[in-house]
Design an enzyme around this catalytic site. Structure first.
Site, mmCIF file in Angstrom:
data_model
loop_
_atom_site.group_PDB
_atom_site.id
_atom_site.type_symbol
_atom_site.label_atom_id
_atom_site.label_comp_id
_atom_site.label_asym_id
_atom_site.label_seq_id
_atom_site.Cartn_x
_atom_site.Cartn_y
_atom_site.Cartn_z
ATOM 1 C CD GLU A 39 -4.016 7.229 -10.349
ATOM 2 O OE1 GLU A 39 -3.106 6.609 -10.935
ATOM 3 O OE2 GLU A 39 -4.988 7.746 -10.954
ATOM 4 C CG LEU B 106 -6.504 -4.676 -7.012
ATOM 5 C CD1 LEU B 106 -7.846 -4.155 -7.508
ATOM 6 C CD2 LEU B 106 -5.888 -3.674 -6.037
ATOM 7 C CG ASP C 272 2.601 -10.101 -0.933
ATOM 8 O OD1 ASP C 272 2.763 -11.007 -0.087
ATOM 9 O OD2 ASP C 272 2.389 -10.334 -2.141
ATOM 10 N N GLY C 273 5.055 -9.998 1.210
ATOM 11 C CA GLY C 273 6.478 -10.364 1.135
ATOM 12 C C GLY C 273 7.113 -10.736 2.463
ATOM 13 C CG HIS D 112 3.742 -13.096 9.233
ATOM 14 N ND1 HIS D 112 3.464 -12.570 7.995
ATOM 15 C CD2 HIS D 112 3.515 -14.439 9.120
ATOM 16 C CE1 HIS D 112 3.072 -13.548 7.179
ATOM 17 N NE2 HIS D 112 3.098 -14.683 7.836
ATOM 18 C CG LEU E 30 -3.648 7.632 10.222
ATOM 19 C CD1 LEU E 30 -3.697 7.994 8.740
ATOM 20 C CD2 LEU E 30 -2.339 6.930 10.530
#
Ligand code: FPP
Length: 254
Positions: A221, A209, A34-35, A51, A145
């Site tokens: 967490e 969330l 975000d941001g 973005h 990953l």
């Protein structure tokens, strides 16, 4: 595999060999990136510039996650609710997966990363779907990953979709009502084969969330930072993991 420290030239950060406890790395890290808009606004730039810069942060954090052997990195790239944004911004966001994968797919392959998505895939434009399908195909045998993009994703939508699929399977006699338990519900979610996120990070100072992994986050967490996503870096990522390592996870026990 020994992972050497690396030097991030553009940001002038020299990462030392990780001081993290390598026995307690969160297997699944999920991030609400975000941001971007505020980052651009602060610089007098259009939102899409935020973005675009956010895309380079994605590359950075994929490397950082890989370096410490995180197994799954889920990134909230576009929510079901993001369609409400101005058309030009939506169009730009829909082009980003293609741009990201066109630029970085060779690097992802080299780093043994496997690309996946969660969300309403069919609701994406065809050029976005094609780019993702190509990346998934080319990385399907990689076992490092898992880079999991949440695209056209919403937690409530996911649950509605799961309930509809379960009802269909009951009607087709593939599922019995008595068999419905927590693990059965999990198996009908987009994340069916993934473990629940151990750590959820949100940047930009917001503490919610926003419809992200609602079922899966039951015991995650949560870690927040004021830093805007385009400024988020490897050191902050390791800070989040380090803080995670100092948490006591009790899962309702004592
Ligand atoms: C939220 O910031 C961010 C998004 C809705 C888009 C996230 C996309 C990226 C980080 C680009 C990378 C994507 C790919 C697929 C590589 P915001 O625009 O809501 O920020 P604001 O709250 O400051 O307005």
């Amino acid at each position: 595999m020994i992972k050497l420290p690396f030097f991030n030239r553009k940001r002038r950060i020299e990462l030392q060999p990780s001081t993290l406890n390598l026995e307690n790395i969160p297997g699944h890290v999920a991030i609400i990136m975000d941001g971007n808009g505020r980052w651009a606004k602060k610089r007098g730039l259009p939102r899409i510039a935020g973005h675009k810069e956010g895309m380079t942060t994605v590359r950075r954090i994929v490397k950082a996650a890989n370096r410490i052997d995180v197994k799954v990195l889920t990134l909230y790239a576009f929510s079901k609710e993001n369609w409400k944004r101005p058309q030009a911004e939506v169009d730009f966001l829909m082009k980003l997966p293609k741009e990201f994968l066109t630029t970085y797919l060779p690097e992802l392959i080299e780093e043994n990363v496997k690309v996946q998505t969660i969300g309403d895939f069919e609701g994406l434009p065809s050029f976005t779907k094609e780019a993702i399908k190509e990346a998934m195909e080319q990385t399907k045998h990689n076992d490092g990953l898992i880079l999991n993009f949440a695209l056209n994703y919403g937690g409530r939508y996911e649950l509605v979709h799961a309930v509809q699929s379960m009802m269909q399977d009951i009607s087709d006699k593939k599922l019995q009502m008595e068999d419905i338990d927590e693990s059965c519900i999990s198996s009908y979610l987009y994340t069916e084969k993934l473990s629940d996120p151990d750590l959820i990070i949100r940047t930009s100072g917001e503490h919610r969330l926003s419809n992200f992994l609602l079922w899966q986050s039951a015991y995650s967490e949560l870690w927040f930072t004021e830093v805007l996503w385009p400024d988020f870096d490897e050191l902050l990522f390791e800070q989040a993991v380090s803080d995670f390592q100092n948490r006591k996870r009790r899962y309702g026990g004592i």
